[in-house]
Scaffold this active site. Sequence first.
Site, PDB file in Angstrom:
ATOM      1  N   HIS A  43      59.463  12.745  -0.228  1.00 61.37           N
ATOM      2  CA  HIS A  43      59.318  11.422   0.352  1.00 61.37           C
ATOM      3  C   HIS A  43      60.393  10.344  -0.118  1.00 61.37           C
ATOM      4  O   HIS A  43      60.298  10.072  -1.272  1.00 61.37           O
ATOM      5  CB  HIS A  43      57.882  10.706  -0.117  1.00 61.37           C
ATOM      6  N   GLU A  70      58.308  12.757   4.373  1.00 66.41           N
ATOM      7  CA  GLU A  70      57.495  11.393   4.475  1.00 66.41           C
ATOM      8  C   GLU A  70      58.400  10.059   4.262  1.00 66.41           C
ATOM      9  O   GLU A  70      59.329  10.174   3.735  1.00 66.41           O
ATOM     10  CB  GLU A  70      56.325  11.321   3.324  1.00 66.41           C
ATOM     11  N   HIS A 190      47.382  13.114  -1.559  1.00 66.67           N
ATOM     12  CA  HIS A 190      47.570  11.770  -2.744  1.00 66.67           C
ATOM     13  C   HIS A 190      46.370  12.002  -3.821  1.00 66.67           C
ATOM     14  O   HIS A 190      45.274  11.947  -3.613  1.00 66.67           O
ATOM     15  CB  HIS A 190      47.500  10.342  -2.395  1.00 66.67           C
TER      16      HIS A 190
END
Length: 249
Positions: A43, A70, A190
Site C-alpha cells: 500500500h 492498494e 485489517h
Amino acid sequence: MIQLSVNLNKIATLRNARGGEIPNLLQVAIDVQKFGAQGITVHPRPDERHITYKDVYDLNSILTKEFNIEGRPIKKFMKLVLDILPDQVTLVPDYDHVITSNSGWNPILYQNLLTETISKLKDHGIRTSIFLDPNPKFVPYVAKTGADRIELYTGNFAIGYANKKWDCINPYVLTAREAIKNHLLVNAGHDLNLENISFLIKKIPNLVEVSIGHSLISDSLYMGLENAIQTYLKKIESSYYEYDENKGL
C-alpha cells in the site's frame, strides 16, 4: 481455498526507521512466496511513509505470486498501477491524516470517481476491489462501479471481537451475503490475526482472500517468518474446511 496475501508495509516501515536496506524488502518478498503465501500486498501512500513507489516497481520484477496494490486513485498512483499492471488493485481512501486505513469508501458519494477509475483499470485487464465498511446498503453501489470484489475493512471487527464477537460479525455477514447477490467476491483485511481470523472465515460467505500484514510480521518476530506464514495458512485452511462442512451456520 481462501488465499493469503501478505502485506509488506511493516517490513518497509522497519527498514525506513533506520535507513539503508535492512531488512531487505525484496528478499522478504522472495521468502514470503517461497514459504507458501499466495500473494503479496503493498500500500504505497502519497507520503511514502513505508512502501515507496520505487519499492513497488522493484517488487514487480521479482514476484511470481499474485500482486495486489492498494491505494487512493490519485494521478501518481494510477500511473504506477497502469505501468505495472498488477493482478489486483484495491482502491482505498487513504486520507493523509490517518496513521493506517480506518474506513472504507462511501460508494454513494464517490460513485463517479470509483466508476471512472475502475473502468480505466479494467481496460488494462486488472482485477479491481473496493475497500468497504461492512454495510449492506453500499454493496449495490459498488456493483454499479464495475468492481470485481469488495474488501471488507475488518478493523472494527478486530476491536469488537474480544468482547462482542457475535455482535460485531453480523454486519460483515450481511454485507457478504449482499455481495453474493450482486455477483461480487469478498476479500477481507485489517488487523486480522491468529485469534480472530478463524471466526471470521467460518462466518463470512464467499470469502476468497485475506490480506494480513501487521500481525503476521509481528508474530514472525517470535515464530520466524516461515513458521508464521505456515501457521496462518494452516489456520485459514482448517477454518475454511470447518466452514464448508457446516455451511457457515
